[in-house]
Every structure is written in C-alpha cells, then in structure tokens.
Design a protein around this motif. Structure first.
Motif, mmCIF file in Angstrom:
data_model
loop_
_atom_site.group_PDB
_atom_site.id
_atom_site.type_symbol
_atom_site.label_atom_id
_atom_site.label_comp_id
_atom_site.label_asym_id
_atom_site.label_seq_id
_atom_site.Cartn_x
_atom_site.Cartn_y
_atom_site.Cartn_z
ATOM 1 N N LYS A 95 40.088 47.509 44.610
ATOM 2 C CA LYS A 95 40.045 46.236 43.871
ATOM 3 C C LYS A 95 39.638 45.084 44.786
ATOM 4 C CE LYS A 95 41.199 47.747 39.797
ATOM 5 N NZ LYS A 95 40.185 47.726 38.707
ATOM 6 N N ALA A 96 40.223 45.053 45.989
ATOM 7 C CA ALA A 96 39.855 44.002 46.950
ATOM 8 C C ALA A 96 38.398 44.138 47.357
ATOM 9 C CB ALA A 96 40.757 44.079 48.174
ATOM 10 N N ILE A 97 37.943 45.374 47.503
ATOM 11 C CA ILE A 97 36.548 45.609 47.883
ATOM 12 C C ILE A 97 35.606 45.144 46.776
ATOM 13 C CG2 ILE A 97 34.870 47.451 48.313
ATOM 14 C CD1 ILE A 97 37.197 48.884 49.814
ATOM 15 N N GLU A 98 35.959 45.447 45.541
ATOM 16 C CA GLU A 98 35.158 44.972 44.405
ATOM 17 C C GLU A 98 35.055 43.454 44.383
ATOM 18 O OE1 GLU A 98 35.242 47.915 40.601
ATOM 19 O OE2 GLU A 98 37.098 46.807 40.996
ATOM 20 N N GLU A 99 36.121 42.785 44.805
ATOM 21 C CA GLU A 99 36.140 41.323 44.786
ATOM 22 C C GLU A 99 35.337 40.728 45.936
ATOM 23 O OE1 GLU A 99 39.337 37.628 45.270
ATOM 24 O OE2 GLU A 99 40.068 39.689 45.007
ATOM 25 N N HIS A 100 35.530 41.253 47.161
ATOM 26 C CA HIS A 100 35.008 40.576 48.342
ATOM 27 C C HIS A 100 33.615 41.031 48.778
ATOM 28 C CE1 HIS A 100 38.719 38.483 48.848
ATOM 29 N NE2 HIS A 100 39.425 39.570 49.122
ATOM 30 N N PRO A 117 30.703 41.963 47.207
ATOM 31 C CA PRO A 117 29.537 41.253 46.663
ATOM 32 C C PRO A 117 29.402 39.830 47.197
ATOM 33 C CG PRO A 117 30.676 42.449 44.925
ATOM 34 C CD PRO A 117 31.566 42.494 46.124
ATOM 35 N N GLU A 118 30.527 39.140 47.320
ATOM 36 C CA GLU A 118 30.514 37.770 47.838
ATOM 37 C C GLU A 118 30.009 37.733 49.283
ATOM 38 O OE1 GLU A 118 33.939 34.714 49.487
ATOM 39 O OE2 GLU A 118 34.456 36.109 47.886
ATOM 40 N N LEU A 119 30.513 38.656 50.122
ATOM 41 C CA LEU A 119 30.093 38.690 51.521
ATOM 42 C C LEU A 119 28.632 39.098 51.652
ATOM 43 C CD1 LEU A 119 33.277 40.349 53.074
ATOM 44 C CD2 LEU A 119 32.580 37.955 53.274
ATOM 45 N N ALA A 120 28.188 40.024 50.803
ATOM 46 C CA ALA A 120 26.784 40.441 50.831
ATOM 47 C C ALA A 120 25.866 39.275 50.498
ATOM 48 C CB ALA A 120 26.560 41.595 49.857
ATOM 49 N N GLU A 121 26.255 38.480 49.515
ATOM 50 C CA GLU A 121 25.466 37.305 49.136
ATOM 51 C C GLU A 121 25.386 36.315 50.297
ATOM 52 O OE1 GLU A 121 25.057 34.598 45.148
ATOM 53 O OE2 GLU A 121 27.081 35.028 45.862
#
Length: 346
Positions: A236-241, A243-247
């Motif tokens: 769940k944390a990976i799903e959240e963070h 995409p944001e970090l990749a952007e």
C-alpha cells in the motif's frame, strides 16, 4: 580516443530458467483458480525466473553465477576482455554472502584483478547507483572503462513449504512479485560510434520520516529461529509513494537537461509489477515515449531489471533519440534515474 563523456557500449543479462508461470506457482502452493485470477488482475506478472528448484527448495544458480554470465556477455558485446576493465561496480540487495563481497567473486571468475571494485547494498535503485559511481570515476579521467553489474536472487528466502493461504499480505506478496536475475553493462569514455551517451544520472535518498516499504532480513546463528519473516512488503505504501517519486525523477531530469516531454523517445519505467508500471507510465505523461517494460515476463528481479531494459533499449535506439530510465527503491525510499542520448554525431 577518449574524452570525459561516458557511453554505454554494451549490455548483457542472465536469467535462471525455465520461466515459471502463475499456474505452476499456484499448483506448488496449493492455491486455487480464484487466486490465479487475482494475481493476473492485480499484479499482472505472467512468468518469473527463480534460482531455486520450486519442487524441493534447493538453491540453483547464485548471484555470482548469474552476474558472471551477464558480465561475460556484456564484455563480449563490447568486444573487450577482462584486461580492458579499469573498475567494477556491483549493485544488489541480496549478495551471496556478507563476506567475501559478491563483486569480488564475479571479478575473480572473469579473471579481473588489480583494479578497484565496489559493492553497493541497495534495492532497485542500486542499478542506477552503480552507473552513478562508475560514471563519476570515469569522468575524473583516471579510468577509461568500467564494468557495472546489478542483480538479485531473492528466491533463496522462499519457504517452499509455506501455506500461502495463512500468510499476511506483506509476506504473501513477495511470492508473487519477485524473480531472480542479473545484468551488466560496459561503460567507457572512449568514443564509439552508435554508443548512447549518459547525459544525466540522479540518485536521491527520499526516506526522511517515511517507514520502510520493504524489509529483507539476514539471519545468523543467534536469531535464525526468531520467527521473523525474511521478507516483508508494504504494498500500500509502495502504491502511494512510488508513482510520486517516479514523477519527481522525470521532472528533475527534464529540468536539468532542458528536454521537453515530447522529446523523449524511450521510457524505462520502474518495474515493481505490471499493474503498478501501467499507472506510473500514465502519470509520467511522456507523449511520444516508447515504453520498455519486461516485468510481466521476468518478475521483479530487483537490480537486474534496469539492465534488462537497457539491453532492449540499445537494440531499439536509432539516431537521434533520447531515453529516460527510472528506478525507485522502496526499502528506505531512494529515487533514481538515468538519461541517455544517441545523437546524430555518435
């Protein structure tokens, strides 16, 4: 002739075979058709490569075995021998032993000696970190050619007798996402026609006040019966963070280089799972970029994946073209990226 520009001469890879599909995984662990459908829908991985015998749990190829094969293929692709290498860097989260360093075992097998070697302990971002370290050393002018290697063998942590139906999600997901493998690349400051140039490398720790998204334990004599799971994943944390970090990685690379989004022809996105990659690619919004995604067929093999993607990229790049690669490590949240360009004068 040599200058300070770092180029990627060749890439090699190695996967332990044969591929294991979800049906075979389900049969081994006694999971039903509904479970298989869930994996297909929410994970998307079709096959993965595991360096163990799934029936018995016996280990197969080690990280050193796979790293040696990948590195030998990269050297052959570059038309070089062990004596041409000035420095070796390995990135892995799963070394074969704490000592000796796996990088030195691989170097010894390749007959490489008398040069600096480095082993970086890191998750998926370790592949970019190897390139960062090697490129920085090459740019000093002290060295001309580097061998960088990335790989992981996480299947050695699998308990093939486990009852997956009773495992909590943070342990179960590890059986579904991951695979094993290794990759390697030869970098040089020599001028080589057709070799893409590394325009930028980015690695940033981004874990301040964030709980680890992944934990991988080592066990010694004292704690081997502790009852702790060897691997845990906070999906769940990976799903959240992630995409944001990749952007953030893509935007920083574009800003630093002055590239427009529609000038990127190739995208090598993070490769946790098929479904996650699809969401990330949509969010990155690079309208003309051709995506290079392999995780559906290889599983998430950690530090090997970027090299597998680069291997495909080198076969696809035409003059002129630009590429961006992104890797995110979720254990303590490291973001990493790479920009390459094959210019008209290459």
């Amino acid at each position: 002739m040599s200058d300070r520009t770092v180029r990627v001469l060749s890439v090699g890879s190695a996967l332990p075979g044969p591929p294991i599909d979800t049906a075979a995984l389900a049969a081994r662990f006694g999971m039903d058709q509904l479970w298989q459908s869930w994996v297909d829908t929410f994970i998307g991985t079709r096959t993965r490569y595991l360096a163990i015998d799934l029936a018995t749990g016996r280990p197969g190829q080690s990280l050193a075995d796979l790293g040696e094969i990948a590195a030998a293929r990269a050297l052959a692709g570059a038309g070089l021998s062990a004596g041409d290498i000035d420095v070796v860097v390995l990135g892995t989260a799963t070394p074969d032993t704490l000592m000796p360093a796996t990088v030195n075992v691989i170097a010894d097998r390749l007959r490489i000696d008398g040069i600096p070697t480095f082993q970086l302990q890191s998750g998926c971002s370790g592949a970019v970190q190897t390139i960062d370290v090697a490129s920085s050393l090459l740019a000093t002018g002290r060295y001309r050619t580097a061998l960088v290697i990335g790989g992981d063998v996480i299947a050695k942590h699998y308990d093939v007798s486990a009852d997956l139906k009773s495992l909590p999600p943070e342990e179960l997901v590890n059986y579904l996402l991951f695979g094993d493998g290794a990759g390697a690349a030869v970098l040089t400051t020599d001028q080589r026609p057709g070799a893409p140039e590394i325009r930028a490398v980015l690695t940033r720790l981004s874990g301040l006040d964030r709980q680890p998204g992944q934990i991988l334990h080592w066990f010694g004599i004292a704690d081997r019966h502790s009852g702790r799971a060897p691997a845990q994943e906070d999906y769940k944390a990976i799903e959240e963070h992630v995409p944001e970090l990749a952007e953030e990685v893509v935007q920083e690379l574009l800003d630093d280089l002055g590239w427009a989004r529609d000038e990127v022809e190739h995208l090598l996105p993070p490769q946790l799972s098929v479904t996650m990659t699809e969401k990330i690619v949509e969010r990155l919004d690079l309208p003309h970029a051709r995506e290079i995604t392999l995780v559906g067929d290889t599983g998430n093999n950690g530090n090997a994946l970027l090299f597998l993607q680069l291997e495909k990229l080198l076969a696809r790049m035409t003059t002129p073209s630009r590429a961006i690669a992104v890797a995110i490590e979720s254990s303590k949240w490291t973001k990493a990226g790479l920009a390459l360009e094959l210019s008209g004068g290459a």
